[in-house]
Design a protein around this motif. Sequence first.
Motif, mmCIF file in Angstrom:
data_model
loop_
_atom_site.group_PDB
_atom_site.id
_atom_site.type_symbol
_atom_site.label_atom_id
_atom_site.label_comp_id
_atom_site.label_asym_id
_atom_site.label_seq_id
_atom_site.Cartn_x
_atom_site.Cartn_y
_atom_site.Cartn_z
ATOM 1 N N GLU A 130 0.778 -1.361 -0.007
ATOM 2 C CA GLU A 130 -0.037 0.080 -0.079
ATOM 3 C C GLU A 130 1.006 1.148 -0.128
ATOM 4 O O GLU A 130 1.917 1.300 -0.752
ATOM 5 C CB GLU A 130 -0.871 -0.041 1.037
ATOM 6 C CG GLU A 130 -2.049 -1.117 1.228
ATOM 7 C CD GLU A 130 -2.869 -1.169 -0.209
ATOM 8 O OE1 GLU A 130 -3.408 0.116 -0.549
ATOM 9 O OE2 GLU A 130 -3.263 -2.075 -0.549
ATOM 10 N N ASP A 131 0.405 2.227 0.861
ATOM 11 C CA ASP A 131 1.301 3.462 1.185
ATOM 12 C C ASP A 131 2.662 3.256 1.753
ATOM 13 O O ASP A 131 3.200 4.302 2.341
ATOM 14 C CB ASP A 131 0.807 4.686 1.497
ATOM 15 C CG ASP A 131 0.009 4.465 2.852
ATOM 16 O OD1 ASP A 131 -0.172 3.236 3.356
ATOM 17 O OD2 ASP A 131 -0.731 5.308 3.108
ATOM 18 N N LEU A 132 2.953 2.074 2.452
ATOM 19 C CA LEU A 132 4.047 1.921 3.420
ATOM 20 C C LEU A 132 5.322 1.342 2.554
ATOM 21 O O LEU A 132 5.235 0.284 1.850
ATOM 22 C CB LEU A 132 3.651 0.750 4.398
ATOM 23 C CG LEU A 132 4.567 0.256 5.609
ATOM 24 C CD1 LEU A 132 5.141 1.577 6.346
ATOM 25 C CD2 LEU A 132 4.272 -0.674 6.189
ATOM 26 N N ARG A 143 5.638 6.272 5.412
ATOM 27 C CA ARG A 143 4.353 5.933 4.969
ATOM 28 C C ARG A 143 3.517 7.143 4.646
ATOM 29 O O ARG A 143 3.639 8.579 5.478
ATOM 30 C CB ARG A 143 3.569 5.244 6.191
ATOM 31 C CG ARG A 143 2.101 4.986 5.964
ATOM 32 C CD ARG A 143 1.542 3.936 6.697
ATOM 33 N NE ARG A 143 0.054 3.353 6.108
ATOM 34 C CZ ARG A 143 -0.818 2.617 6.742
ATOM 35 N NH1 ARG A 143 -0.589 2.450 8.066
ATOM 36 N NH2 ARG A 143 -1.798 2.334 6.023
ATOM 37 N N SER A 144 2.752 7.354 3.767
ATOM 38 C CA SER A 144 1.981 8.530 3.222
ATOM 39 C C SER A 144 3.177 9.895 3.188
ATOM 40 O O SER A 144 2.602 10.964 3.453
ATOM 41 C CB SER A 144 1.089 8.837 4.255
ATOM 42 O OG SER A 144 -0.075 7.665 4.156
ATOM 43 N N LEU A 201 2.610 3.228 12.643
ATOM 44 C CA LEU A 201 2.309 2.979 11.320
ATOM 45 C C LEU A 201 0.652 4.148 11.361
ATOM 46 O O LEU A 201 0.410 4.043 9.941
ATOM 47 C CB LEU A 201 1.751 1.761 10.913
ATOM 48 C CG LEU A 201 2.992 0.637 10.789
ATOM 49 C CD1 LEU A 201 2.789 -0.875 10.302
ATOM 50 C CD2 LEU A 201 3.987 1.357 9.729
ATOM 51 N N SER A 202 0.284 4.276 12.220
ATOM 52 C CA SER A 202 -0.900 5.281 11.915
ATOM 53 C C SER A 202 -0.486 6.742 12.040
ATOM 54 O O SER A 202 -0.611 7.322 13.068
ATOM 55 C CB SER A 202 -1.770 4.894 13.533
ATOM 56 O OG SER A 202 -2.151 3.686 13.593
ATOM 57 N N VAL A 203 -0.053 6.845 11.100
ATOM 58 C CA VAL A 203 0.439 8.432 10.762
ATOM 59 C C VAL A 203 -0.516 9.381 10.707
ATOM 60 O O VAL A 203 -0.451 10.501 10.819
ATOM 61 C CB VAL A 203 1.614 8.658 9.539
ATOM 62 C CG1 VAL A 203 2.999 7.732 9.842
ATOM 63 C CG2 VAL A 203 0.850 8.193 8.312
ATOM 64 N N THR A 204 -1.790 9.045 10.251
ATOM 65 C CA THR A 204 -2.897 9.851 10.082
ATOM 66 C C THR A 204 -4.197 9.260 10.668
ATOM 67 O O THR A 204 -4.068 8.006 10.829
ATOM 68 C CB THR A 204 -3.193 10.352 8.610
ATOM 69 O OG1 THR A 204 -3.612 9.153 7.934
ATOM 70 C CG2 THR A 204 -1.876 10.822 7.968
ATOM 71 N N ASP A 206 -6.870 8.553 9.120
ATOM 72 C CA ASP A 206 -7.306 7.661 8.133
ATOM 73 C C ASP A 206 -6.377 6.567 7.731
ATOM 74 O O ASP A 206 -6.799 5.803 6.764
ATOM 75 C CB ASP A 206 -7.651 8.778 7.007
ATOM 76 C CG ASP A 206 -8.405 9.816 7.184
ATOM 77 O OD1 ASP A 206 -9.480 9.470 7.896
ATOM 78 O OD2 ASP A 206 -8.446 10.976 6.652
ATOM 79 N N SER A 207 -5.252 6.687 8.394
ATOM 80 C CA SER A 207 -4.207 5.317 7.985
ATOM 81 C C SER A 207 -4.858 3.990 8.307
ATOM 82 O O SER A 207 -5.767 3.635 9.067
ATOM 83 C CB SER A 207 -3.095 5.364 8.855
ATOM 84 O OG SER A 207 -2.247 6.675 8.516
ATOM 85 N N ARG A 223 -3.463 -5.394 3.394
ATOM 86 C CA ARG A 223 -4.577 -4.645 3.558
ATOM 87 C C ARG A 223 -5.733 -5.681 3.668
ATOM 88 O O ARG A 223 -6.058 -6.136 2.570
ATOM 89 C CB ARG A 223 -4.698 -3.591 2.476
ATOM 90 C CG ARG A 223 -5.991 -2.721 2.516
ATOM 91 C CD ARG A 223 -5.941 -1.430 1.513
ATOM 92 N NE ARG A 223 -7.349 -0.805 1.597
ATOM 93 C CZ ARG A 223 -7.449 0.122 0.888
ATOM 94 N NH1 ARG A 223 -6.386 0.875 0.134
ATOM 95 N NH2 ARG A 223 -8.367 0.875 0.884
#
Length: 225
Positions: A130-132, A143-144, A201-204, A206-207, A223
């Motif tokens: 994904e974005d990681l 990430r992101s 890993l929960s950078v936002t 919405d992660s 995912r």
Amino acid sequence: MKLLLVEDSQRLRETLELALRRSGYRVDATDDGREGLELAQDREYDAAILDIMLPSLDGVSVLKQLRQDGIETPVIFLTARDQIEDRVDGLRSGADDYLVKPFALDELLARVEVLCRRSYQKADNEVQVEDLILDTAARTVRRSGSNLDLTAREFSLLEYLMLRSGQVVTRTQIEEHIYDELVSPMSNVVDSTIYALRKKLSVTPDSIPLIHTRRGHGYVLERKA
């Protein structure tokens, strides 16, 4: 990444073991060819570094037996033999690479990195889910677009999960692959590292969660649909 190092020179073995550990590898080391063979038969390694001239069983014999057993662990030979025929014999016995002593430490580390990537069919340094994005050479994680500040152990665990994306890995596999010391059956060290990784890993807000627990089995990085 977990490596097997079989080298009978104590000084060289200790130097290589220290350098590999500092580079983030989990290392099992021995000075004996027969013990090296038994370790490679009993445990899973991402790559092995074998000296050719070893007590009890030489490196070529070790490798030939592994290949006969169907064990395809990538192997790099270390040897003082620098003749072309020696290199050809080593490669024909099933070795993936061949490095003549004396050698530059950085060159060995680079070759080991390539072998480890090859064992996961990775052509370059980056692993992405994904974005990681994890860079095995630079040892960075994004990430992101945000850089993540991970401890060495967190990085090793995330790398292990990402290289096996979509596969369930057990707690025992993680303990054997990531930790040098024995882990008590009652220890929650793996759970604690997983928890810390999930937070980082929960950078936002919405992660999307990527590390999932499979009750009674282990963990998987993917995912969920």
